[in-house]
Write a protein that holds these residues in place. Sequence first.
Motif, PDB file in Angstrom:
ATOM      1  N   UNK C  79       0.823  -1.202   0.000  1.00  0.00           N
ATOM      2  CA  UNK C  79       0.000   0.000   0.000  1.00  0.00           C
ATOM      3  C   UNK C  79       0.863   1.260   0.000  1.00  0.00           C
ATOM      4  N   UNK C  80       1.865   1.295   0.889  1.00  0.00           N
ATOM      5  CA  UNK C  80       2.598   2.543   1.090  1.00  0.00           C
ATOM      6  C   UNK C  80       3.602   2.828  -0.015  1.00  0.00           C
ATOM      7  N   UNK C  81       4.275   1.779  -0.514  1.00  0.00           N
ATOM      8  CA  UNK C  81       5.363   2.015  -1.471  1.00  0.00           C
ATOM      9  C   UNK C  81       5.174   1.269  -2.788  1.00  0.00           C
ATOM     10  N   UNK C  82       3.994   0.690  -3.009  1.00  0.00           N
ATOM     11  CA  UNK C  82       3.751  -0.077  -4.238  1.00  0.00           C
ATOM     12  C   UNK C  82       4.719  -1.248  -4.337  1.00  0.00           C
ATOM     13  N   UNK C  83       5.145  -1.785  -3.189  1.00  0.00           N
ATOM     14  CA  UNK C  83       6.172  -2.809  -3.140  1.00  0.00           C
ATOM     15  C   UNK C  83       5.648  -3.997  -2.353  1.00  0.00           C
ATOM     16  N   UNK C  84       4.957  -4.955  -3.001  1.00  0.00           N
ATOM     17  CA  UNK C  84       4.403  -6.087  -2.255  1.00  0.00           C
ATOM     18  C   UNK C  84       5.507  -6.955  -1.646  1.00  0.00           C
ATOM     19  N   UNK C  85       5.281  -7.415  -0.421  1.00  0.00           N
ATOM     20  CA  UNK C  85       6.288  -8.226   0.254  1.00  0.00           C
ATOM     21  C   UNK C  85       6.405  -9.611  -0.365  1.00  0.00           C
ATOM     22  N   UNK C  86       5.288 -10.222  -0.751  1.00  0.00           N
ATOM     23  CA  UNK C  86       5.310 -11.536  -1.382  1.00  0.00           C
ATOM     24  C   UNK C  86       4.359 -11.500  -2.570  1.00  0.00           C
ATOM     25  N   UNK C  87       4.394 -12.543  -3.400  1.00  0.00           N
ATOM     26  CA  UNK C  87       3.554 -12.561  -4.596  1.00  0.00           C
ATOM     27  C   UNK C  87       2.062 -12.421  -4.259  1.00  0.00           C
ATOM     28  N   UNK C  88       1.544 -13.121  -3.223  1.00  0.00           N
ATOM     29  CA  UNK C  88       0.108 -12.960  -2.927  1.00  0.00           C
ATOM     30  C   UNK C  88      -0.276 -11.531  -2.531  1.00  0.00           C
ATOM     31  N   UNK C  89       0.678 -10.732  -2.018  1.00  0.00           N
ATOM     32  CA  UNK C  89       0.355  -9.355  -1.641  1.00  0.00           C
ATOM     33  C   UNK C  89       0.189  -8.443  -2.849  1.00  0.00           C
ATOM     34  N   UNK C  90       0.612  -8.923  -4.023  1.00  0.00           N
ATOM     35  CA  UNK C  90       0.716  -8.029  -5.177  1.00  0.00           C
ATOM     36  C   UNK C  90      -0.630  -7.440  -5.575  1.00  0.00           C
ATOM     37  N   UNK C  91      -1.719  -8.217  -5.408  1.00  0.00           N
ATOM     38  CA  UNK C  91      -3.019  -7.719  -5.853  1.00  0.00           C
ATOM     39  C   UNK C  91      -3.459  -6.492  -5.055  1.00  0.00           C
ATOM     40  N   UNK C  92      -2.910  -6.343  -3.844  1.00  0.00           N
ATOM     41  CA  UNK C  92      -3.286  -5.203  -3.005  1.00  0.00           C
ATOM     42  C   UNK C  92      -2.784  -3.882  -3.578  1.00  0.00           C
ATOM     43  N   UNK C  93      -1.735  -3.936  -4.411  1.00  0.00           N
ATOM     44  CA  UNK C  93      -1.171  -2.685  -4.924  1.00  0.00           C
ATOM     45  C   UNK C  93      -2.137  -1.964  -5.862  1.00  0.00           C
ATOM     46  N   UNK C  94      -3.023  -2.711  -6.544  1.00  0.00           N
ATOM     47  CA  UNK C  94      -3.889  -2.109  -7.561  1.00  0.00           C
ATOM     48  C   UNK C  94      -4.632  -0.883  -7.029  1.00  0.00           C
ATOM     49  N   UNK C  95      -5.262  -1.040  -5.872  1.00  0.00           N
ATOM     50  CA  UNK C  95      -6.014   0.084  -5.331  1.00  0.00           C
ATOM     51  C   UNK C  95      -5.387   0.663  -4.073  1.00  0.00           C
ATOM     52  N   UNK C  96      -4.528  -0.112  -3.408  1.00  0.00           N
ATOM     53  CA  UNK C  96      -3.909   0.370  -2.179  1.00  0.00           C
ATOM     54  C   UNK C  96      -2.944   1.529  -2.432  1.00  0.00           C
TER      55      UNK C  96
END
Lengths: 313, 172, 503
Positions: C79-96
């Motif tokens: 959310x904060x840096x557009x940098x997902x920690x793991x692959x499953x977190x990546x979908x959160x970047x779209x709107x986060x």
Amino acid sequence: MSKFLIKGAVAVAMLAAGPALAEFPLEDKVTLVVPYSAGGGFDTIARIFAPAVEVALGTTVVPDNIPGASGTRGGQAVSRADADGYTIGIYNIPGLNVAEILGRELGFDLSSVTWIANLAQSKYGIAVVADSPIQTVQDLCNLDHSIKLSDTGTNSTSSITAVIAFNIMGCSIVNVTGYSGSNDTMIAVMRGEVDATLKPISSLAKYIESGDLRLIATLTEETVVEGVQNAADLGYPELAQFGLSRVIGGPADMPAEIVATLSAAFQIAAASEEVMAWAESTGTELNWLNAEDTTAMMAEISEFYLQYEDLLK
Amino acid sequence: MIKANSEYVPYSVRSIYPALAILALAAAVYFWSQSFGEVARRLPALVALTLFVLALMDLWTRTKLPGSELMRAFWGADFTRREMTHNPALKTELGLMAWIGGCFVGMALFGILPTMPLFCVLFTRIRSRRPLKQALIVGLIVLGFETFVFELMLDYELYRGLLFADGGLSNW
Amino acid sequence: MGFDALFSAGYEIVAGGSFLYLLAGVLLGLCFGVIPGLGGTTALALLIPVTYNMDPLAAMYLAGGVMGATSFGGSITAILLNTPGTAPNAATTFDGYPLAQQGKAGLAIGASAAASALGGLIGLFTLLLFIPLAKQIVLSFGPSEFFLLTVLGLTAIAVSVRGKLLRGLIAGCVGLIFAFVGADAISGELRFTGGVGYLWDGIPLVPTLTGMFAISQMIELALKGGSVADAEATPGSMKVTGVWAGVKSVFTHWPVLLRGSFIGTIIGAIPGLGGTVASFLAYSSTVQTDKDPDSYGKGNIKGVIAPEAANNAKDGGSLIPTIAFGIPGSAETALFLGILVLHGIDPGPAILLYHEREIYGLIVALTLSAVGASLLGLLLSRYLILITKVDVGVVVPVVVAISLTGVYVLDGRMADVILTLVMGVIGYLMIRFDYPRLTLVIALVLGETAEKSLHQVQLISDNQVLAYMFDRPISVILIVATVLTFLLPMVRQVMARRKMSPM
């Protein structure tokens, strides 16, 4: 090899180790290189042995994971180290021998490794799903199609064993490789995708106990389970030569006293209560061999697989 | 988020060159894959061919050829939702990469523990032009974190650098 | 019977000394999850030697705490840096990330924390219901289903990268090519390695993920200057607001939460890839069923809730293979089982029979940890969100330094650091020329499984691939789901155009 011979060799090693124990492990720690990531089979056995060897040796023993390049990077690191006994490693045998025969660049010379001790050895068994009509290897070979087997990688030890063993028995197989671990290959048998699988007996044991799989043969000299064919029953005693070994080795040309000291320390560790209890609860087959016997075993293994060079390529 | 200048798409982004680069990659992968065995080459060749076709489409949408308008609409290949709306000069881009490259060289030569705090101090002071005091604080935090978490808590030896570690490049 | 064991495990944690270990695990997991380049796998790998001298249960609670907490930690940076920690977190970047850019990071973090905690709880209860069926579930997923699952996952991602279908597909193909590097899983032949031994085992995921997201994002930010959050959107203040509004939004949008959790548990149960596919599928299905799909990708809070719920619900599901046969359902569970073996517990098909205490202990630890991490995250959110308001000139060097260290620590290889930098440059070029990085990374994650399961199906079915697949009900369901996922947005687009165009 007779039991008497092993006992004699141990005694010699212990005698040689006596005076050396006083001088070899002085202050430095001993690094035990594990060529795979933390958490795998090789890593676990190294970490189980380390504290017991530490006690026997009187100095710190630190397992160091150097994974990469299919387990050869760790072997390279050991081969580059000083031959002073402070850097040793655990080796995947016969995986490395076969890779060498197949012409892979290991990055180090397997024949110049100083072999210190053999820790454990697993023999193979063949299993089918529990309610399968197949009772013997003969039934398996008489199926109306090539036998489908499940395996991890084409170059894995069990896959190589399957190819050679069924070739010896004159049965044609399709080896469905690519499963991500030996557990997955057994589950593939339960799902019915494949007819059978050839795996270390200790891995199969869990699924046989739980009633999911049934053993139909073991590639061993002696009968392991009553009523299950062994190598001799199958009519091919040479099948008992297959096995998966976890071997300790070091850089080329290590001084004999240091090798003897280390080897003896691993022997004491193998007989220690903690290691025995762990082996018992996880079904690991401990099989300590001294340096001389390990070296002889390594030569035998190389020679054995070299015969099947054409089949493997 | 969407600023006034976001409508402006720089020429380098709109041009045909990105599509050409991908076209070249697809061709290279296809020909390379032909040297493998039957099973090993099947999917790489298939994917390379797909990539080749997609790159051709990409090329098409970037031209003024007939149908390009329709293709852009169908594939959603316009540049209305760009992730990066600013357009830095090539010199600035290379300069920044040189900073990060320099960080890597320092890491390789002198090890992680001295390099990382030093990099943070220098970057904050020189490139970001922040006050020296602030730069030093940032450096200290990084040094403290790396020492405490890795070296002390988890007892992990961070890379010591080519100058101080045994084994040289072969240990990489 | 399940609930009895659950309660005794819960009692043990609270009454015994295990609680402290769990808390330590949560802190470590959150810390490693938040820091780009580090993650659950690194944390557990580093813990293995440390746990050796511990009591087995204490070791397990420590590891369980880490496993439950890392996934929320990874969402924070997504959310904060557009940098997902793991692959499953990546979908959160779209709107986060768009929310963070608009200065609404508090809202996103609040929603993410609440959705994670609730998703974790829902996942746990579904898991308990399904424990008796665990073996059947695992046995019904073979190579055919794995292959179709990767196709479904890739489709869900391609349609999620809204408005960039063509360049998303291109990036996906490049990701697949990256996945082919190294020894072929079927024939063992080396491909695209160019004689480099480092590439034998394939392109490793963690350095790629770190380079593609952390490093390239830092390059982009440093070139842009300013701070992540738009100064105009949050004039001159360092105040953090909206965290509670975020928490509340999860309850207002409860159907989104339930759907996300449901998809997470079902898809998450599939060993290996479930998690990654689950969060993208949760996201894409939320977008497709919404009245206003165009509002996504610009900071729609529902686009944060769905993947976050799926993400933590999957932790329950990923234990199903472990419960059934003692096999790992994810990289983290693999390391966790390694810790059990080290303590003399041999995971196998009878694991639930002989080691009920350990398994239920893990389930409880994971749940408590997911909830604990969310609470901790909410408490710390005020300070974490400040990152988006600090000058990037300070954030960039710190993130670069720490993430490069993290990549080195994973396996102790400088070669990983080099790969990270190479991927950082490639990732930056992709941002610059507007090719989505997500499809590339996810294709790399799914590529190997896709290829090897397809070849396995060929061998098993004697080359009758399609006939074999259509014979299997779950395969058919997956095929239908893929077709729907692909067609729905197209249908909607055509309908929308028809409405808009002059009659």
